[in-house]
Design a protein around this motif. Structure first.
Motif, mmCIF file in Angstrom:
data_model
loop_
_atom_site.group_PDB
_atom_site.id
_atom_site.type_symbol
_atom_site.label_atom_id
_atom_site.label_comp_id
_atom_site.label_asym_id
_atom_site.label_seq_id
_atom_site.Cartn_x
_atom_site.Cartn_y
_atom_site.Cartn_z
ATOM 1 N N SER A 216 10.702 15.634 3.868
ATOM 2 C CA SER A 216 9.500 15.904 4.665
ATOM 3 C C SER A 216 8.993 14.651 5.360
ATOM 4 N N ALA A 217 9.865 13.678 5.540
ATOM 5 C CA ALA A 217 9.477 12.426 6.208
ATOM 6 C C ALA A 217 8.282 11.764 5.512
ATOM 7 N N GLY A 218 8.224 11.893 4.186
ATOM 8 C CA GLY A 218 7.157 11.262 3.406
ATOM 9 C C GLY A 218 5.867 12.051 3.331
ATOM 10 N N ARG A 219 5.812 13.207 3.964
ATOM 11 C CA ARG A 219 4.570 13.983 3.989
ATOM 12 C C ARG A 219 4.205 14.551 2.622
ATOM 13 N N ASN A 220 5.189 14.992 1.844
ATOM 14 C CA ASN A 220 4.871 15.532 0.521
ATOM 15 C C ASN A 220 4.225 14.466 -0.351
ATOM 16 N N ASN A 221 4.801 13.292 -0.355
ATOM 17 C CA ASN A 221 4.229 12.201 -1.136
ATOM 18 C C ASN A 221 2.839 11.832 -0.619
ATOM 19 N N GLU A 222 2.674 11.821 0.687
ATOM 20 C CA GLU A 222 1.363 11.508 1.269
ATOM 21 C C GLU A 222 0.319 12.542 0.850
ATOM 22 N N ASN A 223 0.683 13.828 0.888
ATOM 23 C CA ASN A 223 -0.253 14.879 0.470
ATOM 24 C C ASN A 223 -0.692 14.679 -0.977
ATOM 25 N N GLU A 224 0.273 14.466 -1.853
ATOM 26 C CA GLU A 224 -0.041 14.309 -3.280
ATOM 27 C C GLU A 224 -0.841 13.036 -3.536
ATOM 28 N N GLN A 225 -0.347 11.926 -3.001
ATOM 29 C CA GLN A 225 -0.965 10.641 -3.311
ATOM 30 C C GLN A 225 -2.359 10.503 -2.702
ATOM 31 N N THR A 226 -2.569 11.042 -1.513
ATOM 32 C CA THR A 226 -3.894 10.974 -0.884
ATOM 33 C C THR A 226 -4.920 11.715 -1.731
ATOM 34 N N LEU A 227 -4.551 12.910 -2.210
ATOM 35 C CA LEU A 227 -5.480 13.662 -3.048
ATOM 36 C C LEU A 227 -5.755 12.931 -4.359
ATOM 37 N N ILE A 228 -4.722 12.426 -4.997
ATOM 38 C CA ILE A 228 -4.910 11.695 -6.258
ATOM 39 C C ILE A 228 -5.785 10.472 -6.043
ATOM 40 N N ASP A 229 -5.528 9.729 -4.967
ATOM 41 C CA ASP A 229 -6.340 8.545 -4.676
ATOM 42 C C ASP A 229 -7.801 8.910 -4.427
ATOM 43 N N LYS A 230 -8.046 10.020 -3.724
ATOM 44 C CA LYS A 230 -9.430 10.441 -3.459
ATOM 45 C C LYS A 230 -10.127 10.890 -4.744
ATOM 46 N N ILE A 231 -9.375 11.542 -5.642
ATOM 47 C CA ILE A 231 -9.971 11.926 -6.932
ATOM 48 C C ILE A 231 -10.348 10.675 -7.710
ATOM 49 N N LYS A 232 -9.464 9.693 -7.740
ATOM 50 C CA LYS A 232 -9.748 8.437 -8.445
ATOM 51 C C LYS A 232 -10.928 7.716 -7.816
ATOM 52 N N GLU A 233 -10.972 7.748 -6.497
ATOM 53 C CA GLU A 233 -12.084 7.100 -5.788
ATOM 54 C C GLU A 233 -13.409 7.781 -6.136
ATOM 55 N N ALA A 234 -13.424 9.107 -6.146
ATOM 56 C CA ALA A 234 -14.643 9.843 -6.498
ATOM 57 C C ALA A 234 -15.023 9.594 -7.944
ATOM 58 N N GLU A 235 -14.019 9.457 -8.788
ATOM 59 C CA GLU A 235 -14.291 9.199 -10.202
ATOM 60 C C GLU A 235 -14.777 7.792 -10.467
ATOM 61 N N SER A 236 -14.378 6.851 -9.631
ATOM 62 C CA SER A 236 -14.763 5.460 -9.860
ATOM 63 C C SER A 236 -16.279 5.292 -9.841
ATOM 64 N N GLN A 237 -16.955 6.265 -9.224
ATOM 65 C CA GLN A 237 -18.412 6.223 -9.200
ATOM 66 C C GLN A 237 -18.999 6.765 -10.507
ATOM 67 N N SER A 238 -18.203 7.579 -11.220
ATOM 68 C CA SER A 238 -18.758 8.194 -12.433
ATOM 69 C C SER A 238 -17.901 8.009 -13.684
ATOM 70 N N GLY A 239 -16.747 7.365 -13.584
ATOM 71 C CA GLY A 239 -15.864 7.197 -14.741
ATOM 72 C C GLY A 239 -14.506 6.728 -14.295
ATOM 73 N N THR A 240 -13.507 7.011 -15.112
ATOM 74 C CA THR A 240 -12.149 6.615 -14.779
ATOM 75 C C THR A 240 -11.222 7.799 -14.794
ATOM 76 N N ALA A 241 -10.176 7.743 -13.982
ATOM 77 C CA ALA A 241 -9.148 8.785 -13.942
ATOM 78 C C ALA A 241 -7.852 8.196 -14.467
ATOM 79 N N LEU A 242 -7.158 8.941 -15.281
ATOM 80 C CA LEU A 242 -5.884 8.483 -15.847
ATOM 81 C C LEU A 242 -4.767 9.376 -15.352
ATOM 82 N N GLU A 243 -3.751 8.783 -14.733
ATOM 83 C CA GLU A 243 -2.605 9.570 -14.297
ATOM 84 C C GLU A 243 -1.628 9.667 -15.459
ATOM 85 N N LEU A 244 -1.164 10.895 -15.711
ATOM 86 C CA LEU A 244 -0.226 11.117 -16.809
ATOM 87 C C LEU A 244 1.185 10.850 -16.385
#
Length: 189
Positions: free
Chosen positions: A161-189
């Motif tokens: 997918s020319a890197g689009r699948n990874n971009e979709n997944e990683q962008t969402l994970i990064d945004k979740i971590k960013e939102a959590e950084s204001q209220s706690g921590t996120a741990l990737e399994l």
């Protein structure tokens, strides 16, 4: 997505492909690679049954061995694409929905379906984008979010997918971590 498919996806941490066509599309490269060796073997089998002494010609051994090896490699590559990335989060459903909406706008996701436990979106990039489109599946399970992006199984078969699948997944994970950084921590399994 039915409750059974959702449960199986959570249990296996793998997107469950439902229906013949989506499985066929996702794994069709494997079948394509097996056409030629199967044809050669069938012709040799027919000759054997008809008592025609016809041995393998020079080069046929490569036709019979290399494509099945490649098919096996591509099968495991396509199977691996179905694995979810899992992230633990303390964000509630409203916060997660806001994050998803933000990422969807940024990456031009088109909403397809949602329940309290699932969210599915697709992309429709242009002809020269390097991709036929992606399917993004997000599952919610208590304090975990399961994220998967694969080449859209309802469109033409594609193994990259020319890197689009990874971009979709990683962008969402990064945004979740960013939102959590204001209220706690996120741990990737």
């Amino acid at each position: 997505m039915t409750k059974q498919i959702y449960d199986k996806s959570i249990e296996t941490r793998e997107l469950q492909m439902v229906g013949f066509w989506v499985n066929f599309t996702h794994f069709s490269v494997v079948g394509f690679l097996l056409i030629m060796p199967t044809t050669v073997l069938v012709f040799h089998l027919m000759n054997f049954i008809q008592n025609h002494s016809d041995s393998f010609r020079e080069g046929e051994i490569w036709i019979v061995t290399i494509p099945p090896v490649l098919a096996t490699i591509f099968y495991f590559m396509q199977k691996r694409q179905l694995k979810f990335k899992v992230i633990n989060t303390t964000l509630n459903s409203v916060q997660l929905k806001e994050v998803i909406i933000e990422v969807a706008k940024k990456l031009n996701w088109e909403f397809k379906s949602a329940t309290t436990n699932t969210y599915v979106a697709k992309t429709t990039p242009g002809f020269f984008s390097g991709s036929w489109g992606e399917q993004i599946t997000i599952l919610f399970d208590n304090d975990r979010v399961f994220v998967n992006s694969i080449c859209d199984p309802e469109k033409r078969s594609s193994i990259f997918s020319a890197g689009r699948n990874n971009e979709n997944e990683q962008t969402l994970i990064d945004k979740i971590k960013e939102a959590e950084s204001q209220s706690g921590t996120a741990l990737e399994l």
